[in-house]
Design a protein around this motif. Structure first.
Motif, short mmCIF file in Angstrom:
data_model
loop_
_atom_site.label_atom_id
_atom_site.label_comp_id
_atom_site.label_asym_id
_atom_site.label_seq_id
_atom_site.Cartn_x
_atom_site.Cartn_y
_atom_site.Cartn_z
N ALA A 209 0.83 -1.20 0.00
CA ALA A 209 0.00 0.00 0.00
C ALA A 209 0.87 1.26 0.00
N GLY A 210 1.95 1.22 0.76
CA GLY A 210 2.86 2.36 0.77
C GLY A 210 3.52 2.60 -0.57
N LEU A 211 3.91 1.47 -1.24
CA LEU A 211 4.52 1.60 -2.56
C LEU A 211 3.55 2.19 -3.57
N MET A 212 2.30 1.72 -3.55
CA MET A 212 1.31 2.25 -4.49
C MET A 212 1.01 3.72 -4.21
N SER A 213 0.95 4.09 -2.95
CA SER A 213 0.70 5.48 -2.59
C SER A 213 1.86 6.38 -3.02
N GLY A 214 3.07 5.90 -2.77
CA GLY A 214 4.23 6.69 -3.16
C GLY A 214 4.36 6.84 -4.67
N LEU A 215 4.08 5.73 -5.40
CA LEU A 215 4.17 5.81 -6.85
C LEU A 215 3.09 6.71 -7.44
N THR A 216 1.92 6.74 -6.77
CA THR A 216 0.86 7.63 -7.25
C THR A 216 1.32 9.08 -7.23
N LEU A 217 2.03 9.45 -6.19
CA LEU A 217 2.55 10.82 -6.11
C LEU A 217 3.78 10.99 -6.97
N GLY A 218 4.70 10.02 -6.90
CA GLY A 218 5.97 10.18 -7.60
C GLY A 218 5.84 10.14 -9.11
N LEU A 219 5.10 9.15 -9.64
CA LEU A 219 4.99 9.02 -11.09
C LEU A 219 4.03 10.03 -11.69
N MET A 220 2.92 10.28 -11.02
CA MET A 220 1.94 11.19 -11.58
C MET A 220 2.41 12.65 -11.53
N SER A 221 3.40 12.94 -10.69
CA SER A 221 3.91 14.31 -10.63
C SER A 221 4.94 14.57 -11.72
N LEU A 222 5.39 13.53 -12.41
CA LEU A 222 6.36 13.69 -13.48
C LEU A 222 5.62 13.88 -14.80
N SER A 223 5.70 15.05 -15.38
CA SER A 223 5.05 15.30 -16.66
C SER A 223 5.85 14.67 -17.79
N LEU A 224 5.18 14.46 -18.91
CA LEU A 224 5.86 13.87 -20.06
C LEU A 224 6.96 14.79 -20.58
N VAL A 225 6.75 16.10 -20.47
CA VAL A 225 7.79 17.04 -20.92
C VAL A 225 9.03 16.91 -20.06
N ASP A 226 8.87 16.82 -18.74
CA ASP A 226 10.02 16.66 -17.85
C ASP A 226 10.78 15.38 -18.17
N LEU A 227 10.04 14.29 -18.39
CA LEU A 227 10.70 13.01 -18.67
C LEU A 227 11.41 13.04 -20.02
N GLU A 228 10.80 13.67 -21.02
CA GLU A 228 11.44 13.75 -22.33
C GLU A 228 12.71 14.60 -22.28
N VAL A 229 12.67 15.67 -21.49
CA VAL A 229 13.86 16.50 -21.34
C VAL A 229 14.97 15.71 -20.66
N LEU A 230 14.62 14.97 -19.59
CA LEU A 230 15.62 14.17 -18.90
C LEU A 230 16.14 13.05 -19.78
N ALA A 231 15.27 12.44 -20.58
CA ALA A 231 15.69 11.34 -21.45
C ALA A 231 16.67 11.80 -22.53
N LYS A 232 16.60 13.09 -22.91
CA LYS A 232 17.45 13.58 -23.99
C LYS A 232 18.68 14.32 -23.49
N SER A 233 18.56 15.05 -22.39
CA SER A 233 19.66 15.91 -21.97
C SER A 233 19.99 15.83 -20.50
N GLY A 234 19.48 14.82 -19.80
CA GLY A 234 19.81 14.68 -18.39
C GLY A 234 21.16 14.00 -18.19
N THR A 235 21.48 13.75 -16.94
CA THR A 235 22.69 12.99 -16.65
C THR A 235 22.52 11.56 -17.15
N PRO A 236 23.61 10.82 -17.29
CA PRO A 236 23.48 9.43 -17.78
C PRO A 236 22.48 8.60 -16.97
#
Length: 421
Positions: A26-53
């Motif tokens: 239950a804690g993992l599902m609750s944490g992932l709900t906040l952690g994953l849903m707070s990451l926008s697709l734009v943020d992830l695409e920026v990190l995937a292209k120009s973030g650290t390795p």
């Protein structure tokens, strides 16, 4: 009531292990709900292209999972609700009902909500990438229930669009990333200034960057290139000098100062005997980006800014729009006439140099190459002139546009300025 299981029985430890697993799940599902849903697709695409390795690796694993965000949200909430509802059932077999309620609320609040969400909000990228395979399995398990609900949410709420910043928001974000903002940013003052200038350049027009006619140095086409005029041109230090006919507002072309190297002052040759190059004319409302795009092609680094005369503007407001066109070869009225309307310069159209006229009010941004490369032809006493409907209000150069981009003045060796002492 459920049958109680005592600590001496083998089921006690099995139920205790199930309770611990349910709390952690239950804690993992609750944490992932906040952690994953707070990451926008734009943020992830920026990190995937120009973030650290490491960030690029994590973002690449998370992106396929979070693309269908409503399906992911339904899956995480269903699993979280199932774990929290099952927890009191197993607790009730170990302790009294009131103890089961008290302990379940405490465990869920502390270990199922507060701690997981605090950790996932800080390390959501790492945790999300680590458990991405587990989340995919849960999506398929909950698919029969989660998919219809997610489709209903898509229909009612629509798909979650990419959180792109508007121009003003992006400018503020850049300012916050400057090292002068004190927030740990690494951008210098010059970098933030240039970025802000580039963002503002699309809103600025030729009228904002031009030098007024009253402040420009130009010479009469009928003037003599004697020693005084040559010394005056040398003193000004310009590489290009506008040429006018009869009055300074009637700019007909420009001369390159380097072409005067072969002129002897004692000959007092007329200005019109020197190669006078055509100078493009732009409307004051033309965006600076359009002007910069043309300047960088190398055809011309100077243009005349023209506007409708006030009496012509007042007649346009009353519906009596006049027709006119300009011949690029002689700057004289052309038999071919088009409707002139007050509109941005980026909708003007210029025709190739085939003895036809560039027509203001058309739809092309391009200036013909021949317009710059050809020399202005002056036949006898026939000298060009601006149409009565417009007047030259200023001169704009490549340097003016660059200054607006840098948001700072550019001084060369011949400029006169005073520094604060």
């Amino acid at each position: 009531m459920a049958e109680h299981v005592y600590c001496c029985e083998p089921k006690f430890f099995m139920y205790l292990a199930v309770i611990v697993l349910l709390v952690l799940f239950a804690g993992l599902m609750s944490g992932l709900t906040l952690g994953l849903m707070s990451l926008s697709l734009v943020d992830l695409e920026v990190l995937a292209k120009s973030g650290t390795p490491k960030d690029r690796e994590y973002a690449a694993k998370i992106l396929p999972v979070v693309r269908n965000q409503h399906l992911l949200l339904c899956t995480l909430l269903i699993c979280n609700a199932a774990a929290m509802e099952a927890l009191p059932i197993f607790l009730d077999t170990l302790i009294a009902w009131w103890g089961a309620i008290l302990i379940s609320v405490t465990l869920i609040l502390l270990f199922g909500e507060i701690i997981p969400q605090s950790v996932c909000s800080r390390y959501g990228l790492l945790i999300g990438a680590t458990v991405a395979p587990i989340v995919r399995v849960l999506v398929w398990i909950c698919f029969p229930v989660a998919f219809p609900i997610s489709k209903l949410l898509d229909y009612l709420l629509g798909h979650r669009n990419a959180a792109l910043f508007r121009r003003a928001e992006l400018k503020t974000l850049v300012d916050m990333h400057g090292n002068e903002a004190g927030k740990g940013g690494e951008l210098t003052h010059d970098e933030t200034t240039i970025i802000a200038g580039a963002l503002e350049l699309t809103e600025k027009t030729a009228s904002d960057a031009m030098t007024p006619i009253s402040g420009t140095f130009s010479i009469d086409v009928n003037a003599r290139l004697d020693r005084d005029l040559m010394c005056l041109i040398l003193e000004k230090g310009h590489s290009r000098v506008p040429v006018y006919y009869e009055q300074p507002t009637n700019i007909i072309g420009l001369i390159l100062v380097k072409n005067l190297l072969t002129i002897h002052p004692e000959d007092e040759a007329p200005v019109k005997s020197v190669a006078i190059r055509r100078i493009p004319r732009v409307q004051g409302s033309m965006p600076l980006y359009d002007i910069l795009n043309e300047f960088q092609k190398g055809h011309s680094h100077m243009a005349v800014v023209v506007e409708q005369r006030e009496n012509q503007q007042s007649s346009d407001k009353h519906g009596s729009t006049k027709e006119w066109s300009v011949d690029i070869d002689g700057f004289k009225p052309s038999p071919e006439r088009v409707l002139f309307k007050k509109k941005p310069m980026h909708k003007w159209k210029s025709f190739p140099n085939t003895r036809s006229s560039p027509r203001l009010g058309s739809r092309s941004r391009k200036w013909p190459k021949a317009m710059y490369s050809d020399i202005l032809e002056i036949n006898g006493s026939s000298l060009p002139g601006l149409p009565e409907e417009v007047e030259a209000v200023g001169i704009i150069t490549m340097e003016d546009v660059i200054e607006e981009l840098l948001q700072e003045e550019i001084y060369d060796e011949t400029d006169h300025h005073y520094e604060d002492s």
